[in-house]
Structures are given as structure tokens and as C-alpha cells.
Design a protein around this motif. Structure first.
Motif, PDB file in Angstrom:
ATOM      1  N   GLU A 314     -22.992  11.090   0.112  1.00 47.94           N
ATOM      2  CA  GLU A 314     -23.749  11.905  -0.828  1.00 47.94           C
ATOM      3  C   GLU A 314     -24.948  12.561  -0.147  1.00 47.94           C
ATOM      4  O   GLU A 314     -25.246  13.746  -0.383  1.00 47.94           O
ATOM      5  CB  GLU A 314     -24.214  11.047  -1.997  1.00 47.94           C
ATOM      6  CG  GLU A 314     -24.970  11.826  -3.073  1.00 47.94           C
ATOM      7  CD  GLU A 314     -25.368  10.949  -4.243  1.00 47.94           C
ATOM      8  OE1 GLU A 314     -26.511  11.097  -4.728  1.00 47.94           O
ATOM      9  OE2 GLU A 314     -24.536  10.111  -4.682  1.00 47.94           O
ATOM     10  N   PRO A 356     -16.749   4.275  -3.979  1.00 48.42           N
ATOM     11  CA  PRO A 356     -17.952   3.655  -4.548  1.00 48.42           C
ATOM     12  C   PRO A 356     -19.051   3.410  -3.530  1.00 48.42           C
ATOM     13  O   PRO A 356     -20.227   3.358  -3.899  1.00 48.42           O
ATOM     14  CB  PRO A 356     -17.411   2.347  -5.138  1.00 48.42           C
ATOM     15  CG  PRO A 356     -16.153   2.065  -4.383  1.00 48.42           C
ATOM     16  CD  PRO A 356     -15.572   3.392  -4.045  1.00 48.42           C
ATOM     17  N   PHE A 359     -20.368   7.184  -2.867  1.00 46.49           N
ATOM     18  CA  PHE A 359     -20.890   7.823  -4.079  1.00 46.49           C
ATOM     19  C   PHE A 359     -21.078   6.748  -5.146  1.00 46.49           C
ATOM     20  O   PHE A 359     -20.299   6.657  -6.100  1.00 46.49           O
ATOM     21  CB  PHE A 359     -19.935   8.922  -4.546  1.00 46.49           C
ATOM     22  CG  PHE A 359     -19.764  10.033  -3.544  1.00 46.49           C
ATOM     23  CD1 PHE A 359     -20.652  11.093  -3.512  1.00 46.49           C
ATOM     24  CD2 PHE A 359     -18.732   9.995  -2.606  1.00 46.49           C
ATOM     25  CE1 PHE A 359     -20.513  12.107  -2.572  1.00 46.49           C
ATOM     26  CE2 PHE A 359     -18.588  10.998  -1.666  1.00 46.49           C
ATOM     27  CZ  PHE A 359     -19.479  12.063  -1.651  1.00 46.49           C
ATOM     28  N   PRO A 360     -22.109   5.913  -4.975  1.00 46.27           N
ATOM     29  CA  PRO A 360     -22.284   4.777  -5.898  1.00 46.27           C
ATOM     30  C   PRO A 360     -22.483   5.190  -7.345  1.00 46.27           C
ATOM     31  O   PRO A 360     -22.177   4.414  -8.254  1.00 46.27           O
ATOM     32  CB  PRO A 360     -23.513   4.067  -5.331  1.00 46.27           C
ATOM     33  CG  PRO A 360     -24.208   5.078  -4.482  1.00 46.27           C
ATOM     34  CD  PRO A 360     -23.124   5.946  -3.927  1.00 46.27           C
ATOM     35  N   ASN A 361     -22.972   6.376  -7.572  1.00 48.10           N
ATOM     36  CA  ASN A 361     -23.163   6.875  -8.938  1.00 48.10           C
ATOM     37  C   ASN A 361     -22.143   7.946  -9.305  1.00 48.10           C
ATOM     38  O   ASN A 361     -22.373   8.738 -10.222  1.00 48.10           O
ATOM     39  CB  ASN A 361     -24.588   7.426  -9.097  1.00 48.10           C
ATOM     40  CG  ASN A 361     -25.639   6.361  -8.877  1.00 48.10           C
ATOM     41  OD1 ASN A 361     -25.580   5.298  -9.490  1.00 48.10           O
ATOM     42  ND2 ASN A 361     -26.581   6.629  -7.975  1.00 48.10           N
ATOM     43  N   GLY A 362     -21.018   7.965  -8.585  1.00 45.87           N
ATOM     44  CA  GLY A 362     -19.993   8.959  -8.843  1.00 45.87           C
ATOM     45  C   GLY A 362     -20.348  10.307  -8.235  1.00 45.87           C
ATOM     46  O   GLY A 362     -21.299  10.444  -7.450  1.00 45.87           O
ATOM     47  N   PRO A 365     -24.164  13.262  -9.395  1.00 44.10           N
ATOM     48  CA  PRO A 365     -25.416  13.676  -8.751  1.00 44.10           C
ATOM     49  C   PRO A 365     -25.230  14.811  -7.746  1.00 44.10           C
ATOM     50  O   PRO A 365     -26.058  15.736  -7.694  1.00 44.10           O
ATOM     51  CB  PRO A 365     -25.882  12.391  -8.057  1.00 44.10           C
ATOM     52  CG  PRO A 365     -25.289  11.285  -8.867  1.00 44.10           C
ATOM     53  CD  PRO A 365     -23.935  11.798  -9.268  1.00 44.10           C
ATOM     54  N   ASP A 368     -24.289  18.099  -9.706  1.00 43.70           N
ATOM     55  CA  ASP A 368     -25.485  18.640 -10.367  1.00 43.70           C
ATOM     56  C   ASP A 368     -26.408  19.315  -9.358  1.00 43.70           C
ATOM     57  O   ASP A 368     -26.999  20.373  -9.642  1.00 43.70           O
ATOM     58  CB  ASP A 368     -26.231  17.524 -11.099  1.00 43.70           C
ATOM     59  CG  ASP A 368     -25.475  17.003 -12.317  1.00 43.70           C
ATOM     60  OD1 ASP A 368     -24.537  17.694 -12.771  1.00 43.70           O
ATOM     61  OD2 ASP A 368     -25.823  15.912 -12.804  1.00 43.70           O
ATOM     62  N   HIS A 439     -15.628  16.348 -14.237  1.00 44.18           N
ATOM     63  CA  HIS A 439     -16.623  16.549 -13.195  1.00 44.18           C
ATOM     64  C   HIS A 439     -17.089  18.000 -13.063  1.00 44.18           C
ATOM     65  O   HIS A 439     -17.888  18.308 -12.180  1.00 44.18           O
ATOM     66  CB  HIS A 439     -16.082  16.064 -11.843  1.00 44.18           C
ATOM     67  CG  HIS A 439     -15.876  14.587 -11.765  1.00 44.18           C
ATOM     68  ND1 HIS A 439     -14.696  13.985 -12.161  1.00 44.18           N
ATOM     69  CD2 HIS A 439     -16.696  13.587 -11.365  1.00 44.18           C
ATOM     70  CE1 HIS A 439     -14.796  12.674 -11.990  1.00 44.18           C
ATOM     71  NE2 HIS A 439     -15.988  12.408 -11.505  1.00 44.18           N
TER      72      HIS A 439
END
Length: 693
Positions: A314, A356, A359-362, A365, A368, A439
Motif C-alpha cells: 500500500e 491481508p 493491504f491490511p485495511n483492504g 485506502p 480513495d 471497490h
């Protein structure tokens, strides 16, 4: 205007465009025979065409003229377009004409076999300057199909024949070849389950005397993204033609009673004005009749693959996105290794959820962030593939192409999922639909990184159907995704340009031309690509120097000027670019946006060492020169398609030029920097006849 007519007295069909006529008729035995493909004829002239006869020189020779769809019946010894076997062992078709229908520019001519309860429909459709042809079969008894081509094409008798086509391999696609057509049969094919890097389903034939701007050229292209075959024949008696369609030798299919078998379209173009004229007709056809969003300007893309490879995270994606936005990029694409347990090419394919650890928060982030920077967001996917080291394969090992008692060959550490299975295709559509919808994904780079092997489906009654049904399932999924998500755009990819054809372009917006991003190599790749495919679908990246593949060192301006000839993208490691390089890149991206409507929507003319685009009153010339021997002179570029009485102003220098002089003797560009890999961009604007500016 395109038209289709039938003369009942001579039993002649005439299909006409603004620049060409195609004529065939029925002989005394109802066989559909070819009569003319070339300059425009009137209805009276077409009806007066003689039925050619080929007198038998001996009992070893075949009889009759070229046919619209050759079979194995009677004294026919050429390449058959249609090979079928009936339950009683009979083969071939004894034609009986049933009639025809004309629906605007679409002609359907219906036939029945004289003995067997078997029907053949020959379809013809005039679209602009292109003639599309395909075949439909129906039977009341089971039929084994060994070959069913979409069409057979014949060219006039010429003193000689030259064949043009492309060949190559991974990272060397679309290498143009022009060779004398030998007496005998020449086969162009892919047996890989995909269009392939090694050949492309188009060809052109001329008399050996055509050039870029003069001479007669006959050309065809197949709208199919799987295995295909075209057989080009030059006979000892001096005639030439070809037959082509989906599949390859060794495959058989079963046509069940009441079922209809329909082939993909095999389109043809006649051009009296050379290879460039043929290309522009193809470009117009792709734009007007093939692409789902033809008039939409393709965005400037940044793809992170060459920057990070499999080391996706990320944090580095956000860093790259920020730099890409500063350079003027409009679409940010995250490539491989964002999903499942994917940290290399040996695991994770098939497990389509965000990794995971990375991208621990999917994905939200990152998406966006990209949207907040004013860019659209895209993802790399490879829906048709699976790694054995994946949750999907462990749950469904039967979902891949395989044969009983045979090892499952690994290529790139992966296997091919069998999309001919409805459950597999349904699974793929569901996760793609969810990914795009949940997404906010704007763009998919749809990849395909290995050929078919062990192409079987144990237990299936008609296993070879999978070669066709797999491709049709891919088409169906893409069609459904676009219908459900109208904002979605798709790039076709198969390890580069291995899936480039009219069939896939009906569902996608552009193709990844080649994994080779070396600008010097790309000149030849893009030259071959442009023979049929327009600039707006040709994805072209500017990457690092030395180039990651070839290690060639080239100036940034040279890399940009070559990539500006198509749909521009960036693919280098922007984290390592200097402030000066980033500033130069931003300026060149801005300049590309100024010329983008001309490049992507305009007429293309290939020049001796560059390419010209003309759109309205604007002309763009991109010119380049690689390494040459010391003292090699730079010859003028002779532009094309200008008003000889008009005046043209150079938008950057203010210099005025006469249209006639730009075309002959031509324009001598200043290529910079001095030395190897020099290039330039020239922008001209028409001022009108006799204008003093």
C-alpha cells in the motif's frame, strides 16, 4: 452507400461499398462461385461477369472455379473450408440453393445438401469499406465437423503474388513480413488457445508491386481470440486465395440434431491505394464497427509493474500514485501481487481478495487516495489462470484443463481454468462483478500468461468444444461486466500482445501491445500493429533507461515520442526518476494531451521514419531515428493526405509550408538530441488555400 443486390437472371450477388465490389454467383449445379473482388462494378457489369471454367488438363486435376466455401465433394482437391462427416460415412456438400434474404447490408444465402438433411447459411455483411463473412450450419442428423472456416477468399489472377503477415514471439510481436507467395499451401495458425504472439489472424496479398501509397491490396482479418488457422494457396495454374476460421488441425466437433453452429466473422478489405489505404480502412472499421467506446479518448496510464514487480505494498503504491499524478497521469493501475498469497509467480492465482499483509485495511485506502489525486483506479487480473499453490486449486483441482493419466504441465507456474465449464465461468463472473462493484474499480488489465496444454475435460462427450466455448465464455463475461458497470474500461493482455484481434477488441478498449517497452524495439512492433489496428487501441508505455528488458539506454524524449504514437502510458520506477526527469515527463505528458485527439482520432499515414496523424485542420508528425552509420544522410519525410494548394503553419516555430511541398520533396525534421536515438514532434495547422498566415 453500401448495398447488396441479386440479379435473378444471372443468379449473381453483388455487394458494393464506396470503393469496392464483391461478386459471386451460382453455377448450374448451385455451387456458390467467386466472380470478382476489386474495383466498383455496376449491377449490369456484375451480371455480365462470365462464369470461369477450369478445363481439366487430366483426370488428376480438379474442376471448376474458386468457390465461396470449398468442400470435399466431387473433384475438389484444394484446401477445403468445410470438412464434415455424416453418420453413414458420406463427406462434403452437394449444394442446393434454397434462397436468400437481404436485410440492409446483411445478405444470407441458404443451401441444403442434395441428400443429407443438412443446411449451410453463407452470411455476408457490408460495413463501410469492409465485408464481413461467416457461416451457419444446421443438421437433422449428428454431424462430425473436422473443419468449418468462416469464409474462403479469392483474388484476381496476377503475374505474381506477395504475402504480408506478422510473426514474432513474446516481447517481439507484430514483426511485419512481406514474402513472395510460394506455389502450394502456406498455413498461418495458432494452436495455443489464444491469438498468440507468434502470428496474428490477418494477412494481405498483393501482386508484389504495391507500396504504402499505391497498388492494389487484398486483406482479411478474423474476429477470434482463440486458436485459429488460415491456409493461403497458390496453385500451379496461377490462381491464389485463402480460407480461414477458428480451431486448428486435429480438433473435431459434433453438431447435434437441431443445433446451430455459427463461426466468427472473417472480414475482408480491398484497397486500390496501397498498404496504407488498406490500414486506414481497417482503422475505420475497428473504430466504427468494433470498439465499444470508439470516440472516447484513452487516458494517460501509469502502471506500477516495472517499478515494483511483485513487491507490491500500500505504501509504495501511494508514493507512485502521488508522483504519477504530478506527471499528469489520469489512470493509475496496480499490477500483479495485490491478492491472496501472491508474492511471486508461484502462488496465489485464483484467490482474488486483497493480500491481508500488504493491504491490511483492504484496497479502499489506496483507491480513495488515487481518486483523491484526480485519477481513475485500475487493477491487473488474470481470471483464466490458477496456481496449484492456491486455495482455489486445492478446493477445485478438476476446474483446470487436464487429461486423465497425463501430467498437468506447468507454464509460468500456473494452469488454465476451463471456462468452457459453466460453473467455472460463473465463478469468474461473480468475483469480477463483486471486485469492480465493491471497490469502485474503473479499469481492468485482463491478462493471460500461458497457452493451453492438456486441453481436455474428462467425462465430456465433445471435449474439443472447450477450445471454442472457453473463448466464448471470456467474451460473455466481459460483455456482462461492461453491461453491469458502464464506467468500466478493459485492456486486453496476454503476456503482452498475445491476444490482439478483432474479437477481443469488440469487448475491450485497448490492448497491451507488448511486454517489450524498449522504444527502439517498439518502433517495429508498432509498425506491424498499425497494419490493421488503430493508434487509439495501442497501449504504449514510457519506462526506465536502461530498459529493464533490453538494457538499452535511450533519451526520455525518444521514449516519449515513440509512445506518443498510441495510447500513452508511463511504466517506469518514478521513485528513481530525478526531479529534472519528472519535470520533463510532466511537460511531455501535457504536450501529448494537446495532440491526443489528433493521434487517437485522426487518419494515420506511416512515413519512412515516423508516423503522421491528420484530424480536421491539425497534423501531427512523430519522427525518430535509431543508430545509423556515420555519414548516413537524413532524407526528407514526405507527408501524405494534405491539401496541395493549402498552407500549413508549424505551431511551435511559426514557419509556413506549402501542402504540395510537404508531400514532395518533403519536410526535413530536426531530430534531437544529436546522435543515436534522436526524435521530434511536429505540429502543423492548415490555414487554407493561398493563405499567407
Amino acid at each position: 452507400m453500401p448495398s447488396v443486390t441479386f440479379d435473378a437472371a444471372s443468379r449473381t450477388y453483388l455487394l458494393r461499398t464506396s470503393t469496392t465490389s464483391y461478386v459471386f454467383g451460382l453455377d448450374a449445379e448451385d455451387t456458390p462461385v467467386h466472380l470478382h473482388w476489386g474495383p466498383v462494378l455496376t449491377e449490369g457489369q456484375a451480371a455480365s461477369l462470365p462464369r470461369p471454367a477450369a478445363p481439366l488438363a487430366s483426370s488428376f486435376d480438379g474442376a471448376g472455379p474458386a468457390e465461396e466455401l470449398g468442400t470435399e465433394a466431387g473433384a475438389r482437391f484444394g484446401t477445403p473450408s468445410l470438412q464434415i462427416a455424416f453418420p453413414d460415412g458420406a463427406r462434403g456438400v452437394d449444394w442446393r440453393h434454397l434462397g436468400h434474404t437481404i436485410d440492409g447490408g446483411h445478405l444470407t444465402v441458404r443451401f441444403r445438401d442434395a441428400v443429407q438433411p443438412f443446411e449451410v447459411d453463407l452470411h455476408y455483411r457490408v460495413r463501410g469499406d469492409v465485408l464481413e463473412r461467416w457461416v451457419g450450419l444446421r443438421s437433422e442428423v449428428p454431424v462430425t465437423i473436422l473443419r468449418c472456416d468462416s469464409a474462403a477468399w479469392s483474388v484476381p489472377s496476377l503475374s505474381g503474388y506477395r504475402l504480408s503477415h506478422v510473426t514474432g514471439g513474446w516481447s517481439a510481436e507484430h514483426q511485419l513480413r512481406r514474402t513472395g507467395l510460394t506455389v502450394g499451401e502456406t498455413t498461418l495458425t495458432s494452436r495455443r488457445g489464444v491469438t498468440s504472439h507468434h502470428a496474428n489472424p490477418w494477412l494481405a496479398v498483393d501482386g508484389g508491386d504495391a507500396g504504402e501509397r499505391h497498388g492494389e491490396v487484398w486483406s482479411c482479418a478474423l474476429a477470434w481470440s482463440g486458436s485459429w488457422r488460415v491456409t493461403v494457396t497458390r496453385t500451379p495454374s496461377g490462381s491464389a486465395g485463402w480460407t480461414g476460421g477458428f480451431g486448428h488441425e486435429g480438433l473435431t466437433w459434433r453438431l447435434e440434431p437441431g443445433e446451430e453452429w455459427v463461426t466468427p466473422a472473417f472480414a475482408g478489405v480491398y484497397a486500390p491505394d496501397g498498404f496504407g489505404g488498406a490500414s486506414r480502412r481497417w482503422h475505420d472499421h475497428v473504430t466504427q464497427n468494433v470498439l465499444p467506446e470508439p470516440d472516447e479518448l484513452r487516458p494517460v496510464v501509469y502502471n506500477a509493474w516495472e517499478a515494483v514487480g511483485f513487491d507490491v505494498a500500500e505504501s509504495n503504491q501511494k508514493e507512485l500514485a502521488a508522483l504519477a499524478a504530478r506527471a499528469g497521469v489520469e489512470l493509475f493501475v496496480m499490477d500483479d501481487a495485490w491478492f491472496g498469497g501472491r508474492t511471486g509467480d508461484s502462488a496465489g492465482l485464483g484467490d482474488w481478495w486483497p493480500n491481508p499483509d500488504r493491504f491490511p485495511n483492504g484496497l479502499a485506502p489506496l483507491i480513495d487516495e488515487v481518486h483523491g489525486l484526480g485519477m481513475r483506479f485500475g487493477l491487473w487480473v488474470e481470471p483464466e489462470m490458477v496456481n496449484p499453490d492456491s486455495d482455489l486449486y486445492r478446493a477445485h483441482p478438476d476446474w483446470v484443463l487436464h487429461m486423465p493419466g497425463r501430467p498437468r504441465t506447468l507454464l509460468r507456474n500456473q494452469l488454465v481454468l476451463n471456462f468452457a465449464r459453466p460453473d467455472v465461468a460463473d465463478w469468474a463472473h461473480k468475483w469480477l462483478h463483486r471486485l469492480v462493484g465493491e471497490h469502485g474499480v474503473d479499469f481492468l488489465k485482463w491478462d493471460f500468461n500461458r497457452a493451453f496444454t492438456e486441453a481436455g475435460r474428462p467425462g465430456a462427450a465433445d471435449q474439443d468444444r472447450l477450445w471454442i466455448d472457453h473463448v466464448r465464455a471470456v467474451y460473455s463475461i466481459m460483455d456482462r461486466l461492461r453491461a453491469d458497470h458502464p464506467h468500466l474500461r478493459i485492456e486486453a493482455c496476454a503476456g503482452g500482445g498475445g491476444r490482439t484481434d478483432l474479437g477481443i477488441l469488440a469487448r475491450t478498449d485497448q490492448v497491451w501491445t507488448s511486454d517489450n517497452t524498449d522504444a527502439h524495439d517498439r518502433i517495429a512492433i508498432q509498425h506491424g500493429f498499425s497494419q490493421i489496428y488503430p493508434a487509439r487501441v495501442m497501449a504504449a508505455w514510457v519506462t526506465d533507461s536502461p530498459n529493464p528488458l533490453t538494457r538499452r539506454v535511450t533519451p526520455l524524449s525518444f521514449r516519449f515520442h515513440v509512445a506518443m504514437a498510441g495510447a500513452l502510458g508511463l511504466g517506469g520506477d518514478l521513485l528513481k526518476w530525478t526531479p529534472a526527469e519528472l519535470a520533463e515527463a510532466a511537460a511531455l505528458v501535457s504536450r501529448y494531451k494537446e495532440i491526443r485527439p489528433v493521434v487517437q482520432l485522426g487518419r494515420q499515414d506511416r512515413l519512412e521514419y515516423g508516423v503522421q496523424y491528420t484530424h480536421g485542420d491539425q497534423v501531427v508528425v512523430l519522427a525518430w531515428r535509431g543508430p545509423v552509420a556515420h555519414g548516413t544522410p537524413l532524407v526528407p519525410l514526405r507527408l501524405a493526405g494534405l491539401d496541395p494548394l493549402g498552407r500549413y503553419r508549424d505551431e511551435d516555430t511559426g514557419a509556413l509550408h506549402h501542402g504540395a511541398l510537404l508531400m514532395s520533396p518533403g519536410l526535413l525534421p530536426e531530430l534531437l538530441p544529436a546522435g543515436d536515438y534522436a526524435s521530434t514532434l511536429i505540429r502543423l495547422r492548415a490555414l487554407g488555400p493561398g493563405s499567407a498566415g
